[in-house]
Design a protein around this motif. Structure first.
Motif, PDB file in Angstrom:
ATOM      1  N   PHE A 175       6.046  -1.303  15.097  1.00  0.00           N
ATOM      2  CA  PHE A 175       6.829  -1.863  16.200  1.00  0.00           C
ATOM      3  C   PHE A 175       8.308  -1.987  15.838  1.00  0.00           C
ATOM      4  CE2 PHE A 175       2.700  -3.446  17.851  1.00  0.00           C
ATOM      5  CZ  PHE A 175       2.834  -3.031  19.166  1.00  0.00           C
ATOM      6  N   LEU A 176       8.616  -2.575  14.692  1.00  0.00           N
ATOM      7  CA  LEU A 176      10.011  -2.826  14.336  1.00  0.00           C
ATOM      8  C   LEU A 176      10.784  -1.533  14.099  1.00  0.00           C
ATOM      9  CD1 LEU A 176       9.817  -5.953  11.984  1.00  0.00           C
ATOM     10  CD2 LEU A 176      10.327  -5.841  14.431  1.00  0.00           C
ATOM     11  N   SER A 177      10.153  -0.558  13.455  1.00  0.00           N
ATOM     12  CA  SER A 177      10.856   0.705  13.208  1.00  0.00           C
ATOM     13  C   SER A 177      11.156   1.422  14.519  1.00  0.00           C
ATOM     14  CB  SER A 177      10.032   1.604  12.285  1.00  0.00           C
ATOM     15  OG  SER A 177       8.794   1.952  12.883  1.00  0.00           O
TER      16      SER A 177
ATOM     17  N   ALA B  35       4.813   6.279  13.557  1.00  0.00           N
ATOM     18  CA  ALA B  35       5.393   5.386  12.541  1.00  0.00           C
ATOM     19  C   ALA B  35       4.321   4.787  11.647  1.00  0.00           C
ATOM     20  CB  ALA B  35       6.190   4.274  13.228  1.00  0.00           C
ATOM     21  N   ILE B  36       3.171   4.439  12.216  1.00  0.00           N
ATOM     22  CA  ILE B  36       2.073   3.886  11.422  1.00  0.00           C
ATOM     23  C   ILE B  36       1.560   4.936  10.438  1.00  0.00           C
ATOM     24  CG2 ILE B  36      -0.317   3.063  11.548  1.00  0.00           C
ATOM     25  CD1 ILE B  36       0.443   1.680  14.175  1.00  0.00           C
ATOM     26  N   LEU B  37       1.451   6.179  10.888  1.00  0.00           N
ATOM     27  CA  LEU B  37       1.035   7.259   9.999  1.00  0.00           C
ATOM     28  C   LEU B  37       2.056   7.484   8.884  1.00  0.00           C
ATOM     29  CD1 LEU B  37      -0.420  10.044  12.343  1.00  0.00           C
ATOM     30  CD2 LEU B  37      -1.632   8.761  10.584  1.00  0.00           C
ATOM     31  N   GLU B  38       3.334   7.454   9.238  1.00  0.00           N
ATOM     32  CA  GLU B  38       4.380   7.663   8.229  1.00  0.00           C
ATOM     33  C   GLU B  38       4.408   6.515   7.223  1.00  0.00           C
ATOM     34  OE1 GLU B  38       7.570   8.029  10.954  1.00  0.00           O
ATOM     35  OE2 GLU B  38       7.418  10.220  11.108  1.00  0.00           O
ATOM     36  N   ALA B  39       4.198   5.291   7.704  1.00  0.00           N
ATOM     37  CA  ALA B  39       4.151   4.146   6.790  1.00  0.00           C
ATOM     38  C   ALA B  39       2.964   4.265   5.846  1.00  0.00           C
ATOM     39  CB  ALA B  39       4.067   2.846   7.586  1.00  0.00           C
ATOM     40  N   ALA B  40       1.822   4.727   6.386  1.00  0.00           N
ATOM     41  CA  ALA B  40       0.641   4.920   5.543  1.00  0.00           C
ATOM     42  C   ALA B  40       0.879   6.014   4.514  1.00  0.00           C
ATOM     43  CB  ALA B  40      -0.569   5.263   6.415  1.00  0.00           C
ATOM     44  N   ALA B  41       1.573   7.083   4.924  1.00  0.00           N
ATOM     45  CA  ALA B  41       1.871   8.169   3.990  1.00  0.00           C
ATOM     46  C   ALA B  41       2.786   7.692   2.866  1.00  0.00           C
ATOM     47  CB  ALA B  41       2.513   9.330   4.743  1.00  0.00           C
ATOM     48  N   LEU B  42       3.817   6.927   3.222  1.00  0.00           N
ATOM     49  CA  LEU B  42       4.722   6.401   2.196  1.00  0.00           C
ATOM     50  C   LEU B  42       3.990   5.423   1.281  1.00  0.00           C
ATOM     51  CD1 LEU B  42       7.956   5.843   4.326  1.00  0.00           C
ATOM     52  CD2 LEU B  42       7.574   7.601   2.594  1.00  0.00           C
ATOM     53  N   GLY B  43       3.117   4.595   1.865  1.00  0.00           N
ATOM     54  CA  GLY B  43       2.329   3.668   1.053  1.00  0.00           C
ATOM     55  C   GLY B  43       1.396   4.398   0.113  1.00  0.00           C
TER      56      GLY B  43
END
Length: 294
Positions: A100-102, A224-232
């Motif tokens: 949401f924030l991104s 964004a959720i997928l990208e955050a998961a990938a970075l994590g």
């Protein structure tokens, strides 16, 4: 025209409108309703996670490490004996917050740049459009990795990186919409009577550009959720002991063969959340796009 006729017309005007029509169209899509239900489910988990989770986020019990799903631990336990269900529930807050924030940050910055480029044109349009082209020339995940590498790995910096890489998408969307809307007669008339540019932008152009922003924003949250998961997963996002779904996958990848549940449930959480936002976004697109109404 009789009084009764005027009253009927007044009631019809109050009960109809583009947004009400869009809502009625949205409700007719079963896939969109399913997607909304999935999103609401995870939003509730994110809000009430600390009270819903059966155990604490980092409660450890090494005597039950890598325990298979059971009546006591529905999703099993990880390599530190932590309850995976509790960590998945807590992870909903981190993943949705980043999503949401991104996207909100991307919409704000992208809208400002897109409006400037589309409304004022000339060298403003040239500079801003070239910046967007350069950013879009890089694969989004590689650009995000580069940004996080410069800022140092953390969940906050991952959020910033995801917001930055999505700015061109919203900027180009708003620019194209502004270029179309500013040629309409009511905009020309507003300029003719001396209305200031900031008032025209806020009162006329921005409201008429909201529909594509809403649709793209909903779909962008899933991305964004997928990208955050990938970075994590790569160790560039959430750090230990944060319970972010991508980080949970990274921490458990070595147990794929002997304890697959440690990866399955965080992966399912990512899949369902992304599916929910995609279904909801598709429903919004069909409801808000006049070309799709038939």
């Amino acid at each position: 025209m009789t009084i009764a006729t005027k009253e009927v017309i007044s009631v019809e005007e109050k009960t109809t409108g583009p947004w009400r029509e869009a809502w009625n169209g949205f409700k007719k899509s079963k896939a969109a309703i399913v997607g909304t239900a999935i999103v609401l489910f995870f939003v509730i988990l994110a809000i009430f996670g600390p009270w819903i989770a059966p155990q604490g986020l980092n409660d450890q019990n090494m005597s039950i490490r890598l325990q298979a799903p059971s009546a006591e631990h529905w999703f099993g336990t990880d390599d530190y004996g932590r309850d995976i269900l509790s960590r998945v529930i807590h992870g909903a807050r981190l993943s949705l917050t980043v999503g949401f924030l991104s996207v909100i940050g991307s919409i704000i910055v992208g809208s400002i740049l897109g409006i400037i480029a589309g409304y004022y044109g000339k060298w403003w349009d040239t500079i801003i459009s070239r910046i967007f082209d350069i950013m879009l020339a890089f694969p989004s995940i590689l650009l995000a990795i580069a940004i996080v590498a410069v800022l140092q790995p953390s969940l906050q910096n991952a959020l910033i990186a995801i917001a930055i890489i999505n700015i061109p998408t919203f900027g180009r969307l708003i620019r194209s919409k502004v270029l179309s809307v500013k040629q309409d007669e009511y905009i020309v008339a507003a300029k003719a009577i001396g209305m200031k540019d900031n008032r025209i932008l806020i009162s006329h152009i921005l409201p008429n550009s909201m529909a594509p922003i809403i649709v793209q924003g909903t779909l962008a949250i899933a991305t964004a959720i997928l990208e955050a998961a990938a970075l994590g997963f790569l160790g560039l996002g959430a750090q230990v002991p944060q319970a972010e779904w991508g980080r949970m996958l990274s921490d458990s990848k070595q147990y794929l063969t002997n304890a697959p549940w440690t990866l399955v449930f965080p992966g399912l959480a990512i899949m369902l959340t992304v599916l929910g936002f995609n279904l909801m976004g598709d429903g919004l697109r069909d409801a808000l796009d006049p070309k799709m109404k038939n």
